[in-house]
Design a protein around this motif. Structure first.
Motif, PDB file in Angstrom:
ATOM      1  N   MET A   1     -23.411  52.171  91.622  1.00 15.31           N
ATOM      2  CA  MET A   1     -22.351  51.690  92.493  1.00 15.31           C
ATOM      3  C   MET A   1     -22.265  52.627  93.689  1.00 15.31           C
ATOM      4  O   MET A   1     -22.175  53.840  93.530  1.00 15.31           O
ATOM      5  N   ASP A   2     -22.300  52.077  94.897  1.00 13.57           N
ATOM      6  CA  ASP A   2     -22.213  52.909  96.086  1.00 13.57           C
ATOM      7  C   ASP A   2     -20.774  53.359  96.319  1.00 13.57           C
ATOM      8  O   ASP A   2     -19.841  52.875  95.680  1.00 13.57           O
TER       9      ASP A   2
ATOM     10  N   GLU B   1     -18.675  52.953  98.797  1.00 12.73           N
ATOM     11  CA  GLU B   1     -17.742  51.930  99.288  1.00 12.73           C
ATOM     12  C   GLU B   1     -17.253  51.045  98.145  1.00 12.73           C
ATOM     13  O   GLU B   1     -16.063  50.743  98.043  1.00 12.73           O
ATOM     14  N   SER B   2     -18.150  50.638  97.264  1.00 17.19           N
ATOM     15  CA  SER B   2     -17.756  49.823  96.109  1.00 17.19           C
ATOM     16  C   SER B   2     -16.826  50.601  95.196  1.00 17.19           C
ATOM     17  O   SER B   2     -15.850  50.062  94.680  1.00 17.19           O
ATOM     18  N   HIS B   3     -17.153  51.857  95.005  1.00 11.00           N
ATOM     19  CA  HIS B   3     -16.325  52.737  94.184  1.00 11.00           C
ATOM     20  C   HIS B   3     -14.911  52.813  94.772  1.00 11.00           C
ATOM     21  O   HIS B   3     -13.917  52.694  94.047  1.00 11.00           O
ATOM     22  N   ASP B   4     -14.816  53.007  96.088  1.00  4.33           N
ATOM     23  CA  ASP B   4     -13.520  53.082  96.760  1.00  4.33           C
ATOM     24  C   ASP B   4     -12.748  51.772  96.631  1.00  4.33           C
ATOM     25  O   ASP B   4     -11.529  51.779  96.430  1.00  4.33           O
ATOM     26  N   GLN B   5     -13.451  50.631  96.738  1.00  7.24           N
ATOM     27  CA  GLN B   5     -12.787  49.333  96.606  1.00  7.24           C
ATOM     28  C   GLN B   5     -12.173  49.171  95.219  1.00  7.24           C
ATOM     29  O   GLN B   5     -11.073  48.632  95.083  1.00  7.24           O
ATOM     30  N   VAL B   6     -12.878  49.621  94.200  1.00  6.01           N
ATOM     31  CA  VAL B   6     -12.353  49.521  92.830  1.00  6.01           C
ATOM     32  C   VAL B   6     -11.073  50.332  92.711  1.00  6.01           C
ATOM     33  O   VAL B   6     -10.057  49.843  92.210  1.00  6.01           O
TER      34      VAL B   6
ATOM     35  N   ALA C   1     -13.505  43.689  95.090  1.00  4.75           N
ATOM     36  CA  ALA C   1     -13.917  44.886  94.350  1.00  4.75           C
ATOM     37  C   ALA C   1     -14.826  44.525  93.177  1.00  4.75           C
ATOM     38  O   ALA C   1     -15.212  45.407  92.405  1.00  4.75           O
ATOM     39  N   ALA C   2     -15.135  43.248  93.043  1.00  2.33           N
ATOM     40  CA  ALA C   2     -15.994  42.728  91.959  1.00  2.33           C
ATOM     41  C   ALA C   2     -15.390  42.953  90.577  1.00  2.33           C
ATOM     42  O   ALA C   2     -16.105  42.999  89.580  1.00  2.33           O
TER      43      ALA C   2
ATOM     44  N   THR D   1     -17.582  46.360  85.754  1.00  4.56           N
ATOM     45  CA  THR D   1     -17.315  46.957  87.062  1.00  4.56           C
ATOM     46  C   THR D   1     -16.424  48.189  86.945  1.00  4.56           C
ATOM     47  O   THR D   1     -16.435  49.057  87.809  1.00  4.56           O
TER      48      THR D   1
END
Length: 110
Positions: free
Chosen positions: A1-2, A4-9, A56-57, A76
């Motif tokens: 997980m990049d 940005e994805s981590h931050d969205q979660v 955030a998936a 996720t």
């Protein structure tokens, strides 16, 4: 997980309403109407929270006739869980060391 994805979660999890929606979905799939009843919110508000969770998936949607059905994507959450677990180990080690120091100063043993 990049990153940005981590931050969205983490941004998605920061909101209590979204965490309650995830708790509901952990029990099984649900429609917006079912989520509205659980959260006592308008359809628009629930849809807005679901949009963030989808971004955030953390949830996915599927069409079932005229309805959209949502389900949790628990995989996720794994990177967030791993990140938190590292700090849990850190604090456990620190507290164990503190306990050892305190036992040593007071001359007590287990």
């Amino acid at each position: 997980m990049d990153q940005e994805s981590h931050d969205q979660v983490f941004r998605a999890l920061a909101d209590g309403t979204r965490r309650r929606i995830l708790d509901h979905l952990a029990e099984g799939e649900a429609t917006v109407t079912e989520l509205m009843a659980d959260a006592t919110m308008t359809q628009s508000a629930v849809s807005q929270h679901l949009r963030v969770l989808r971004g955030a998936a953390l949830v996915e949607e599927r069409r079932a006739g005229r309805h959209r059905v949502y389900r949790l994507r628990p995989e996720t959450l794994q990177p967030a869980r791993d990140w938190i677990a590292a700090y849990e180990r850190f604090w456990e080690e620190r507290l164990d060391r503190l306990g050892s120091v305190l036992r040593g100063k007071h001359g007590t043993q287990d």
